[in-house]
Design a protein around this motif. Structure first.
Motif, PDB file in Angstrom:
ATOM      1  N   TYR A 195     -30.992  26.594 -22.026  1.00 40.29           N
ATOM      2  CA  TYR A 195     -30.351  26.383 -20.506  1.00 40.29           C
ATOM      3  C   TYR A 195     -29.921  24.999 -20.275  1.00 40.29           C
ATOM      4  N   ASN A 196     -29.402  24.735 -19.158  1.00 37.00           N
ATOM      5  CA  ASN A 196     -28.975  23.321 -18.758  1.00 37.00           C
ATOM      6  C   ASN A 196     -28.126  22.745 -20.186  1.00 37.00           C
ATOM      7  N   MET A 197     -27.126  23.599 -20.529  1.00 32.11           N
ATOM      8  CA  MET A 197     -26.565  23.023 -21.727  1.00 32.11           C
ATOM      9  C   MET A 197     -25.175  22.238 -21.517  1.00 32.11           C
ATOM     10  N   GLY A 198     -24.568  22.696 -19.935  1.00 38.16           N
ATOM     11  CA  GLY A 198     -23.180  22.009 -19.715  1.00 38.16           C
ATOM     12  C   GLY A 198     -23.546  20.797 -18.666  1.00 38.16           C
ATOM     13  N   LYS A 199     -22.685  20.167 -18.502  1.00 33.47           N
ATOM     14  CA  LYS A 199     -22.755  18.824 -17.750  1.00 33.47           C
ATOM     15  C   LYS A 199     -22.420  19.451 -16.301  1.00 33.47           C
ATOM     16  N   LEU A 200     -23.206  18.846 -15.494  1.00 29.53           N
ATOM     17  CA  LEU A 200     -23.140  19.180 -14.072  1.00 29.53           C
ATOM     18  C   LEU A 200     -21.759  18.255 -13.509  1.00 29.53           C
ATOM     19  N   SER A 201     -20.935  19.177 -12.843  1.00 33.68           N
ATOM     20  CA  SER A 201     -19.492  18.843 -12.545  1.00 33.68           C
ATOM     21  C   SER A 201     -18.972  19.010 -11.134  1.00 33.68           C
ATOM     22  N   ALA A 202     -18.375  17.899 -10.487  1.00 32.98           N
ATOM     23  CA  ALA A 202     -18.001  17.865  -9.194  1.00 32.98           C
ATOM     24  C   ALA A 202     -16.733  18.747  -8.909  1.00 32.98           C
ATOM     25  N   ASP A 203     -16.367  19.346 -10.228  1.00 35.02           N
ATOM     26  CA  ASP A 203     -15.221  20.298 -10.064  1.00 35.02           C
ATOM     27  C   ASP A 203     -15.745  21.769  -9.526  1.00 35.02           C
ATOM     28  N   PRO A 204     -15.406  22.134  -8.552  1.00 33.33           N
ATOM     29  CA  PRO A 204     -15.953  23.427  -8.148  1.00 33.33           C
ATOM     30  C   PRO A 204     -15.456  24.610  -9.073  1.00 33.33           C
ATOM     31  N   ALA A 205     -14.488  24.485  -9.650  1.00 32.10           N
ATOM     32  CA  ALA A 205     -14.010  25.510 -10.787  1.00 32.10           C
ATOM     33  C   ALA A 205     -14.611  25.248 -12.099  1.00 32.10           C
ATOM     34  N   ALA A 206     -15.431  24.407 -12.226  1.00 30.70           N
ATOM     35  CA  ALA A 206     -16.421  24.103 -13.615  1.00 30.70           C
ATOM     36  C   ALA A 206     -17.107  25.223 -13.958  1.00 30.70           C
ATOM     37  N   ALA A 207     -17.542  25.501 -15.243  1.00 37.31           N
ATOM     38  CA  ALA A 207     -18.298  26.552 -15.447  1.00 37.31           C
ATOM     39  C   ALA A 207     -19.778  26.394 -15.235  1.00 37.31           C
ATOM     40  N   ASN A 208     -20.524  27.414 -15.095  1.00 38.33           N
ATOM     41  CA  ASN A 208     -22.005  27.331 -14.670  1.00 38.33           C
ATOM     42  C   ASN A 208     -22.713  26.509 -15.665  1.00 38.33           C
ATOM     43  N   SER A 209     -23.355  25.174 -15.154  1.00 35.35           N
ATOM     44  CA  SER A 209     -23.993  24.497 -16.063  1.00 35.35           C
ATOM     45  C   SER A 209     -25.466  24.879 -16.653  1.00 35.35           C
ATOM     46  N   ILE A 210     -25.768  25.844 -15.781  1.00 34.98           N
ATOM     47  CA  ILE A 210     -27.310  26.509 -16.366  1.00 34.98           C
ATOM     48  C   ILE A 210     -27.185  27.063 -17.640  1.00 34.98           C
TER      49      ILE A 210
END
Length: 348
Positions: A195-210
């Motif tokens: 988990y926590n494999m993606g980067k946190l993004s300010a883009d609301p459309a970005a994929a789930n970072s968890i």
């Protein structure tokens, strides 16, 4: 000529054996153990939490005992958020966990590594003695780097020697893919944090970072060649990302779907799990400004099933392993049942 009765009986038995073996090989693995992390500073399980633990396994719990961080003023490491037990734990199987910042090993002198191991072990023993815990293993959680691996690994060797316990280390996906660069820790088992494999993004459309399958995919082909036996950590938490003027303000674990569905303060947008604040207000000491965007990221049973299916296809199902869910202290007990965790664990 009609078939001989003995021949028919032999064929029936052979078919039955074949079907049994075939079905068994296709079924999920029931040899896994289910466990949970507990990451809150105050240890005080309620009846529902204890019941969940007992109904998913044998009360196996990985408890964060304390963090180790670097104090820039004193120029030395120090323990933070030391666990406080409210009462004697009723659980038979607890593994102490220590979280250590990578900065600690960046700053710590080589000559002080043994001292850190000795002091860490002493604090673990002190807390365990208060609870009369006869633990068998210690788990260390540290996102080490190429620059700190030698110090971290030296610390682990000393800790194992003086504690005389089985030693475990958390492993990130990038540390699996690049194991010959980042190194393999000198421990008995690794715990793959899936988990926590993606980067946190300010883009609301970005994929789930968890968790999202796309971000996980590039790392999975390396799993069969990893040089440690692996247990698996899966997410059962959620958080909300507060976005203002296109920038991330903060991430909050305490603002979930119930809070965001409060139409007095929030309005859901056309995008799934994205909300906008309709006025300015405080909630739980958090300032929310009108127009702030909150993106909810969470894991549910469907998320866990997707993660389990994707990950387990790259693991040897004959290996016995523990599936650890992060984490029990803040788990939404209305969203999951004991049967859900047992079902997810059998994928492995």
């Amino acid at each position: 000529m009609p078939n001989h009765p003995l021949r028919l009986r032999f064929c029936s038995i052979a078919c039955l054996i074949f079907l049994t073996v075939f079905c068994t090989s296709c079924s999920k693995n029931s040899g896994t153990t289910t466990a949970f992390y507990y990451w809150k500073q105050n240890f005080n399980l309620n009846k529902t939490q204890v019941s969940l633990l007992n109904n998913t396994g044998n009360g196996k719990l990985y408890v964060r005992f304390f963090d180790i961080k670097w104090d820039p003023k004193a120029n030395c490491p120090y323990p933070e958020a030391v666990l406080h037990f409210g009462k004697l734990t009723p659980l038979p199987d607890i593994t102490p966990v220590i979280f250590i910042t990578n900065q600690t090993f960046e700053k710590l002198a080589v000559d002080d590594l043994d001292s850190l191991a000795v002091k860490s072990n002493a604090l673990i023993e002190k807390l365990a003695k208060q609870q009369q815990l006869a633990y068998k293993a210690i788990q260390i959680d540290c996102d080490w780097t190429i620059g700190t691996k030698e110090k971290y690994f030296s610390f682990l060797k000393t800790l194992k020697k003086i504690s005389k316990k089985s030693l475990e280390s958390t492993i990130r996906l990038h540390q699996v893919k690049y194991q010959f660069k980042t190194g393999v820790p000198p421990v008995d088992r690794g715990i793959l944090m899936f988990y926590n494999m993606g980067k946190l993004s300010a883009d609301p459309a970005a994929a789930n970072s968890i968790y999202n399958a796309k971000d996980a995919t590039p790392y999975l082909s390396s799993l069969p060649n990893y040089l440690l036996p692996l247990d698996i950590a899966l997410p059962v938490f959620s958080w909300s990302i507060q976005i203002r003027d296109g920038k991330i303000i903060q991430v909050y674990g305490k603002i979930g779907r119930n809070e965001l569905n409060n139409t007095t303060n929030f309005k859901q947008t056309a995008q799934k799990d994205v909300y906008v604040a309709t006025n300015s207000f405080f909630t739980g000491g958090i300032y929310v400004k009108a127009g702030d965007i909150f993106k909810l990221e969470e894991s549910n049973k469907k998320t866990l099933e997707g993660a389990a299916k994707q990950l387990s296809s790259h693991l040897n199902k004959k290996d016995k392993r523990t599936i650890i869910y992060y984490e029990l202290g803040n788990l939404n007990l209305s969203a999951f049942k004991a049967a859900d965790f047992k079902e997810i664990s059998t994928y492995f």
